[in-house]
Write a protein that holds these residues in place. Structure first.
Motif, PDB file in Angstrom:
ATOM      1  N   THR A   5       0.836  -1.191   0.000  1.00 32.36           N
ATOM      2  CA  THR A   5       0.000   0.000   0.000  1.00 32.36           C
ATOM      3  C   THR A   5       0.873   1.243   0.000  1.00 32.36           C
ATOM      4  O   THR A   5       1.887   1.290   0.694  1.00 32.36           O
ATOM      5  CB  THR A   5      -0.924   0.011   1.230  1.00 32.36           C
ATOM      6  OG1 THR A   5      -1.699  -1.191   1.217  1.00 32.36           O
ATOM      7  CG2 THR A   5      -1.865   1.188   1.218  1.00 32.36           C
ATOM      8  N   HIS A   6       0.451   2.235  -0.791  1.00 33.37           N
ATOM      9  CA  HIS A   6       1.146   3.525  -0.859  1.00 33.37           C
ATOM     10  C   HIS A   6       0.131   4.604  -1.216  1.00 33.37           C
ATOM     11  O   HIS A   6      -0.579   4.484  -2.213  1.00 33.37           O
ATOM     12  CB  HIS A   6       2.262   3.461  -1.908  1.00 33.37           C
ATOM     13  CG  HIS A   6       3.021   4.732  -2.097  1.00 33.37           C
ATOM     14  ND1 HIS A   6       3.786   5.302  -1.103  1.00 33.37           N
ATOM     15  CD2 HIS A   6       3.142   5.539  -3.175  1.00 33.37           C
ATOM     16  CE1 HIS A   6       4.344   6.412  -1.571  1.00 33.37           C
ATOM     17  NE2 HIS A   6       3.963   6.574  -2.823  1.00 33.37           N
ATOM     18  N   LYS A   7       0.039   5.629  -0.378  1.00 31.80           N
ATOM     19  CA  LYS A   7      -0.849   6.771  -0.603  1.00 31.80           C
ATOM     20  C   LYS A   7      -2.290   6.348  -0.882  1.00 31.80           C
ATOM     21  O   LYS A   7      -2.980   6.931  -1.709  1.00 31.80           O
ATOM     22  CB  LYS A   7      -0.315   7.655  -1.726  1.00 31.80           C
ATOM     23  CG  LYS A   7       1.007   8.316  -1.383  1.00 31.80           C
ATOM     24  CD  LYS A   7       1.453   9.276  -2.449  1.00 31.80           C
ATOM     25  CE  LYS A   7       2.754   9.969  -2.011  1.00 31.80           C
ATOM     26  NZ  LYS A   7       3.264  10.864  -3.052  1.00 31.80           N
ATOM     27  N   ARG A  44       9.139  -2.445  -3.924  1.00 28.21           N
ATOM     28  CA  ARG A  44       8.463  -1.369  -3.182  1.00 28.21           C
ATOM     29  C   ARG A  44       8.799  -0.019  -3.806  1.00 28.21           C
ATOM     30  O   ARG A  44       7.924   0.815  -4.005  1.00 28.21           O
ATOM     31  CB  ARG A  44       8.850  -1.373  -1.709  1.00 28.21           C
ATOM     32  CG  ARG A  44       8.255  -0.162  -0.983  1.00 28.21           C
ATOM     33  CD  ARG A  44       8.148  -0.308   0.499  1.00 28.21           C
ATOM     34  NE  ARG A  44       7.212  -1.321   0.940  1.00 28.21           N
ATOM     35  CZ  ARG A  44       5.886  -1.179   0.930  1.00 28.21           C
ATOM     36  NH1 ARG A  44       5.315  -0.103   0.465  1.00 28.21           N
ATOM     37  NH2 ARG A  44       5.115  -2.146   1.386  1.00 28.21           N
ATOM     38  N   GLU A  48       6.021   2.546  -5.447  1.00 28.09           N
ATOM     39  CA  GLU A  48       5.863   3.931  -5.013  1.00 28.09           C
ATOM     40  C   GLU A  48       6.106   4.894  -6.162  1.00 28.09           C
ATOM     41  O   GLU A  48       5.362   5.869  -6.335  1.00 28.09           O
ATOM     42  CB  GLU A  48       6.795   4.216  -3.835  1.00 28.09           C
ATOM     43  CG  GLU A  48       6.356   3.480  -2.580  1.00 28.09           C
ATOM     44  CD  GLU A  48       7.306   3.626  -1.404  1.00 28.09           C
ATOM     45  OE1 GLU A  48       8.335   4.337  -1.535  1.00 28.09           O
ATOM     46  OE2 GLU A  48       7.022   3.025  -0.346  1.00 28.09           O
TER      47      GLU A  48
END
Length: 113
Positions: A5-7, A44, A48
């Motif tokens: 998960t990112h933002k 990752r 991102e």
């Protein structure tokens, strides 16, 4: 299912044994955002960067970025399912919305475990 998960964006992660790489795809969007790498740390970083690039492209084009979910869900179910859910919610001392949220959350967590 493995995820990152990112933002507020979530990606599903798979391993491509043939190419010996990790492959990711952001879930819940019409826009296809994918990325890959040969190790988790790089994966990752690629994830991102992909999300950040998507958001930057949207900003440059003056469009609102698509979000994975709004928090509003409209369901059409047979009347007997609606009635049974309403009875179950009332028996639990909850509103139908509270009850359905818990049921959906439990089902979603079980499917990703």
């Amino acid at each position: 299912m493995n995820t990152m998960t990112h933002k507020g964006y979530t990606a599903r992660i798979d391993f491509d044994e043939r190419d010996d790489i990790f492959v990711g795809r952001v879930l819940g969007l019409r826009t296809i955002i994918s990325f890959h790498a040969d190790n988790v740390a790089r994966l990752r970083a690629e994830f991102e960067a992909a999300v950040d690039d998507f958001l930057r492209d949207c900003e440059e084009q003056g469009i609102k970025p698509e979000k994975p979910a709004s928090g509003r869900l409209l369901l059409r179910v047979p009347p007997e399912v609606h009635g049974a859910a309403l009875v179950a919610a009332q028996a639990a001392g909850k509103s139908l919305n509270q009850w359905a949220t818990e049921v959906l959350q439990n089902a979603a967590q079980a499917s990703t475990a």
